[in-house]
Design an enzyme around this catalytic site. Structure first.
Site, short mmCIF file in Angstrom:
data_model
loop_
_atom_site.label_atom_id
_atom_site.label_comp_id
_atom_site.label_asym_id
_atom_site.label_seq_id
_atom_site.Cartn_x
_atom_site.Cartn_y
_atom_site.Cartn_z
N GLY A 1 66.21 4.28 -9.81
CA GLY A 1 67.64 4.36 -10.05
C GLY A 1 68.36 4.96 -8.88
O GLY A 1 67.77 5.32 -7.87
N GLY B 1 71.05 7.89 -8.35
CA GLY B 1 71.79 8.98 -8.98
C GLY B 1 73.04 9.29 -8.21
O GLY B 1 73.37 8.62 -7.24
N GLY B 2 73.72 10.34 -8.64
CA GLY B 2 74.97 10.71 -8.01
C GLY B 2 74.86 10.90 -6.51
O GLY B 2 75.71 10.46 -5.76
N PHE B 3 73.80 11.53 -6.03
CA PHE B 3 73.77 11.88 -4.63
C PHE B 3 72.69 11.15 -3.83
O PHE B 3 72.44 11.48 -2.69
CB PHE B 3 73.61 13.40 -4.46
N GLY B 4 72.06 10.18 -4.42
CA GLY B 4 71.06 9.44 -3.67
C GLY B 4 70.11 8.73 -4.60
O GLY B 4 70.18 8.88 -5.82
N PRO B 5 69.18 7.95 -4.02
CA PRO B 5 68.26 7.18 -4.86
C PRO B 5 67.22 8.06 -5.56
O PRO B 5 66.91 9.15 -5.10
CB PRO B 5 67.58 6.24 -3.86
N VAL B 6 66.73 7.58 -6.68
CA VAL B 6 65.72 8.30 -7.44
C VAL B 6 64.45 7.46 -7.49
O VAL B 6 64.51 6.25 -7.75
CB VAL B 6 66.20 8.59 -8.88
N LYS C 1 64.33 12.78 -6.38
CA LYS C 1 65.69 12.42 -5.98
C LYS C 1 65.84 12.75 -4.51
O LYS C 1 65.67 13.88 -4.10
CB LYS C 1 66.66 13.24 -6.82
N ASP D 1 80.25 16.64 -16.27
CA ASP D 1 80.02 15.20 -16.18
C ASP D 1 79.04 14.76 -17.27
O ASP D 1 78.09 14.03 -17.01
CB ASP D 1 79.51 14.82 -14.79
#
Ligand SMILES: *[C@@H]1O[C@H](CO)[C@@H](O)[C@H](O)[C@H]1NC(C)=O
Ligand SMILES: *[C@@H]1O[C@H](CO)[C@@H](O)[C@H](O)[C@H]1NC(C)=O
Ligand SMILES: *[C@@H]1O[C@H](CO)[C@@H](O)[C@H](O)[C@H]1NC(C)=O
Ligand SMILES: *[C@@H]1O[C@H](CO)[C@@H](O)[C@H](O)[C@H]1NC(C)=O
Ligand SMILES: *[C@@H]1O[C@H](CO)[C@@H](O)[C@H](O)[C@H]1NC(C)=O
Ligand SMILES: *[C@@H]1O[C@H](CO)[C@@H](O)[C@H](O)[C@H]1NC(C)=O
Ligand SMILES: *[C@@H]1O[C@H](CO)[C@@H](O)[C@H](O)[C@H]1NC(C)=O
Ligand SMILES: *[C@@H]1O[C@H](CO)[C@@H](O)[C@H](O)[C@H]1NC(C)=O
Ligand SMILES: *[C@@H]1O[C@H](CO)[C@@H](O)[C@H](O)[C@H]1NC(C)=O
Ligand SMILES: *[C@@H]1O[C@H](CO)[C@@H](O)[C@H](O)[C@H]1NC(C)=O
Ligand SMILES: *[C@@H]1O[C@H](CO)[C@@H](O)[C@H](O)[C@H]1NC(C)=O
Ligand SMILES: CC(=O)N[C@H]1CO[C@H](CO)[C@@H](O)[C@@H]1O
Length: 815
Positions: free
Chosen positions: A510, A512-517, A531, A628
């Site tokens: 996936g 995420g908010g600040f980069g790929p997971v 992450k 959030d």
């Protein structure tokens, strides 16, 4: 009208089939004409002929398929308007063309040079990101993203080829009713170091801060929940937007009067929210205070302009009447001989002036002496390259200093200005150098492009400050290097590479908010989620670590558990426990998967989330507001136990603090409470509001975001309230719950959900009473609920305070 009908068809079909059957491809022999359109696969964009409001001319364009008005993002025949809708087709040579109504005259062409085999075999596709792609087999021959109009969408790049000097710029429309190229363009300055510019024809109109360095820098854009990345290598530098949630509709529009508007589509109000614009302040106008003048951003200062120390107004009469453009001149003649040791005055917290020259990589004292040796050198600055840890880069100015902004706070730097005479102390003594980063953050305007150059740093610094403040009394939590139970395990980069097959695409689970997971497997066969945060410099890592340790201290069965982190070679990586059942939204909103969520499971998930949120609100020493909370931030473990995750936007409060105010509204539209969206008020009741929306989503299986389709209700809360009022609450639960639903529990949940989304924060319950109410027996009665927020008619809703700035381009009427 045609777009509208198509839209309604899409709407109908999407209700029945959940996908759009409108055509998104153009094949050889097919054409678009009149009121026909191509519609991208998920219905986000459409392409067709349109006539701007108040205009008689027709253009082929791509727009957001939003209702009631379409926001145009790209126009093909901008320079060749048509008097009636033409034809859009694949030409004999394989190119996409616009022909006039007679089909004889070519009005526009993609002009790609095609191989003979491609001719008669090219196809065009309108992708769901708004890109029109001409391709032959797998090969992309041409795409509209390479030829932008006036709108930046996630994925469209502004760029500068360092070798050829070729630039990709955005060009405004001539007027709101005239798509022809206007006066204003937005792009990157061809000189090094790199700066972004809005030009009025060839005159600079707005300039961003200076960007130095190589590699990728990703910045979080406050207020917009979007990111901006710069990438620089030997050949090219480019900037591109991305969104943390791909369902978000976001565009950056260069309007015909030269303002960049950051616009976010809000489903509930069916309008584009202006989440920021540039220029937004007098000091943003290029060279507002003239040469050697400093523009003072903030308060508002009076007067806005002042002369640098050692300088005086060139035309004092003009300055007296507020005409600052003449700028300043030296108070004393400046004579430079080989032996004159120049004095320098230091200014901190400034946007560096324009026309800097990049000198080689050298030390601070070498930088100064470089300036010293040249009599035409007026200033120097020693800046840290954003991507290279603490390697300094020397910038120098030879000539007038223009467009210097004080109290800039964002990507701010120190500059040393050369003056005559004995002065040499701090030039900003009359100014509040002590303006802290916290104030910096509070006063910074929302969503500005400047933020792209430095906001992320400030954000990290702020977390660091909070951590340090907390550390005064809790050194065991914070103290770096001191081994204690809060210490976060450090993983080596090597072990992370091994666990994720060198970050292989197959392991990616996936974004995420600040980069790929990524999914990873540690040597002991433990599954973990990894992450990878965007690459950043060494600066700020320590602060970031402190913050992580705080979060690591939070241990609760309903919070995602941070297992460790890795900081090596510019990498910043977080390791979480792995959640086999991914996030709640993936199951809850999928028509097939949702059947796995029977009532008992849903009720446990609701209670679990409530427990997790209560824990962060009422944790023994800290109070954390998540900010959030939404379905995609609730992860499910193997037993479907919910875990609240993603504290990237969380705010930490002192335990006795009730409320804070922020100008950075971050979060997800639809889950944010009115007092937060409108005034930036942050309190526990913000999370309670989001929890209420989430609760109604879990009970009904419906997504809040889907309600903009619906004519009668703007939000899930309003929909549930309408039914509730008429005693039809039993119609709210998901139809897939028919066999398992305990109706009294479901009604109680809906009641609690409606209490949580009430307009006034004081009316909403706290998380602990939410839990009591959920657990109470059937006989206990709950307080009556008032009408939910955002549900009154849009004319009286507070949302109109935002909507007044919304600009969208209305669909053409039928001929
Ligand atoms: C599309 O145009 C045709 C003829 O130009 C017209 O008959 C038809 O009603 C139009 N359809 C819509 C939906 O406007
Ligand atoms: C179209 O004209 C009307 C009346 O003159 C005006 O109010 C409106 O703003 C114009 N729209 C555009 C997009 O120029
Ligand atoms: C395509 O090429 C022709 C001739 O080379 C030129 O006149 C025309 O402007 C080009 N069109 C576009 C859209 O670049
Ligand atoms: C392309 O198709 C047209 C019409 O079918 C035909 O006349 C032409 O010869 C074809 N061109 C090539 C290169 O196959
Ligand atoms: C853009 O420049 C023109 C002159 O070149 C000027 O008349 C106009 O006012 C400028 N526009 C703005 C918004 O400054
Ligand atoms: C502002 O001052 C400059 C420099 O003296 C002058 O050239 C210009 O005409 C003035 N502008 C106005 C609007 O008075
Ligand atoms: C200034 O001094 C430097 C060394 O001190 C010398 O190399 C240079 O030629 C001098 N320049 C002038 C203009 O005298
Ligand atoms: C700066 O200089 C050092 C040593 O002279 C060198 O190793 C480094 O690569 C240089 N960096 C840049 C960006 O030129
Ligand atoms: C000073 O710097 C300017 C600009 O880089 C350059 O043109 C000039 O030759 C330099 N003068 C000396 C004496 O180095
Ligand atoms: C730290 O402790 C002192 C005295 O115990 C108290 O006055 C202060 O508010 C505390 N600071 C924080 C940040 O908790
Ligand atoms: C990962 O990369 C290293 C060196 O780049 C290589 O030696 C190793 O075999 C790679 N591992 C995998 C699983 O691809
Ligand atoms: C609904 C769902 O996907 N449940 C799965 C959760 O994870 C466990 C363990 O991996 C599976 O067995 C379930 O099928």
């Amino acid at each position: 009208m045609g777009w509208l009908i198509c839209y309604l068809v899409v709407l109908l079909l999407s209700h029945i089939l959940s996908f759009c059957t409108c055509q998104d491809k153009l094949l050889p022999g097919q054409y678009i004409s009149g009121n026909h359109t191509l519609v991208s696969s998920l219905g986000t964009f459409s392409l067709g002929f349109f006539k701007p409001e108040n205009s008689t001319k027709y253009f082929l364009g791509i727009g957001f398929n939003t209702f009631p008005s379409t926001a145009l993002v790209w126009v093909a025949n901008r320079e060749s308007p048509l008097d009636s809708p033409g034809f859009f087709t694949l030409n004999n040579d394989g190119n996409l063309v616009v022909l006039d109504q007679t089909r004889r005259n070519l009005v526009w062409s993609t002009n790609a040079s095609l191989s003979a085999s491609a001719i008669n075999h090219t196809t065009a596709l309108l992708a769901d990101n708004g890109n029109l792609v001409l391709s032959f087999e797998e090969l992309t021959l041409w795409q509209s993203f390479d030829h932008p109009s006036d709108t930046m969408l996630p994925g469209i790049k502004i760029s500068l080829n360092k070798k050829t000097g070729q630039q990709r710029r955005f060009t405004s429309w001539a007027a709101l009713d005239d798509p022809r190229p206007g006066k204003f363009t937005f792009g990157l300055d061809p000189n090094v170091p790199v700066q972004g510019f809005i030009w009025n024809e060839t005159t600079p109109y707005f300039r961003t801060s200076v960007y130095v360095g190589k590699g990728t820098t990703t910045e979080f854009l406050a207020g917009t929940a979007t990111f901006f990345s710069y990438n620089s290598d030997d050949d090219e530098i480019h900037g591109v937007y991305s969104v943390s949630d791909s369902s978000m509709k976001f565009r950056v529009w260069l309007n015909p009067t030269g303002t960049l508007e950051y616009l976010l589509w809000e489903d509930s109000s069916k309008a584009w929210l202006d989440v920021g614009h540039l220029p937004s302040d007098n000091c943003d106008f290029y060279a507002y205070c003239g040469p050697y003048g400093a523009c003072r951003k903030g308060e508002p200062p009076s007067p806005p302009c002042k002369c640098l120390t050692g300088f005086t107004a060139k035309f004092p009469d003009q300055w007296a009447v507020g005409n600052w453009s003449g700028g300043c001149v030296r108070e004393n003649m400046w004579t430079c001989t080989n032996n004159t040791r120049g004095n320098y005055v230091k200014f901190g917290n400034v946007k560096l002036p324009d026309h800097s020259i990049l000198l080689n990589n050298m030390s601070m004292s070498q930088c100064e002496s470089e300036c010293q040796q040249n009599c035409s050198c007026t200033a120097f600055a020693y800046v840290n390259a954003t991507d290279q840890g603490n390697i300094g880069i020397c910038l120098a100015w030879f000539g007038e200093l223009v467009d210097l902004v004080e109290n800039h706070n964002i990507a701010a730097n120190e500059i040393h200005i050369r003056i005559h005479g004995e002065l040499g102390k701090n030039a900003l003594s009359d100014n509040s150098l002590k303006r802290t980063l916290v104030i910096a953050l509070i006063s910074a305007a929302v969503g500005l492009l400047i933020i792209t150059f430095g906001y992320f740093f400030l954000w990290k610094k702020r977390l660091g400050r909070i951590a340090r403040k907390m550390s005064e009394n809790k050194s065991t939590v914070i103290a770096g290097g001191v081994k204690n139970d809060a210490e976060l395990p450090l993983f080596s980069l090597k072990s992370i590479f091994a666990a994720t097959n060198n970050f292989s695409g197959d392991n990616k689970v996936g974004e995420g908010g600040f980069g790929p997971v990524y999914k990873g497997i540690l040597p002991e066969n433990q599954e973990v989620a990894i992450k990878r945060l965007s690459k950043k410099s060494g600066q700020g890592h320590q602060e970031f670590m402190n913050e992580l340790k705080l979060i690591a201290k939070l241990q609760h069965t309903n919070l995602a558990c941070l297992l460790g982190c890795c900081m090596e070679e510019d990498e910043l990586i977080l390791i979480y426990e792995y959640m086999p059942n991914r996030s709640l939204d993936k199951i809850l909103f999928d028509p097939f998967e949702k059947t796995k969520l029977d009532w008992g499971t849903r009720f446990r998930i609701i209670q679990g989330i409530a427990q997790g949120v209560l824990y962060i609100h009422k944790h023994s020493r800290l109070k954390i507001i998540h900010r959030d909370l939404k379905a995609s931030n609730v992860l499910l473990d193997g037993t479907m136990n919910p875990k609240v995750s993603d504290f990237g936007m969380a705010r930490i409060f002192d335990i006795n603090q009730i409320e804070a105010k922020t100008n950075k509204v971050v979060g997800t539209y639809g889950y944010m409470s009115p007092e937060y969206v409108l005034y930036g008020h942050v309190s526990e009741k913000l999370d309670v509001f989001s929890f209420g929306v989430l609760l109604l989503e879990i009970v009904s299986g419906k997504q809040n975001a889907s309600f903009y389709h619906c004519e009668t209700s703007l939000t899930i809360a309003q929909w549930a309230w309408e039914l509730w009022k008429e005693d039809r609450g039993v119609e709210v639960p998901d139809s897939s719950l028919r066999d398992t639903c305990q109706i009294h529990e479901a009604l109680r949940c809906i009641h609690v959900g409606l209490l949580c989304v009430q307009e006034a924060p004081a009316d909403r319950p706290t998380m602990s009473s939410v839990i009591h109410m959920l657990e109470a027996d059937e006989a206990t009665s709950l307080p009556p609920t008032k009408e939910p927020a955002f549900s009154t008619s849009r004319n009286t809703s507070p949302v109109t305070i935002y909507s007044k700035n919304v600009v969208s381009i209305t669909l053409p009427e039928p001929r």
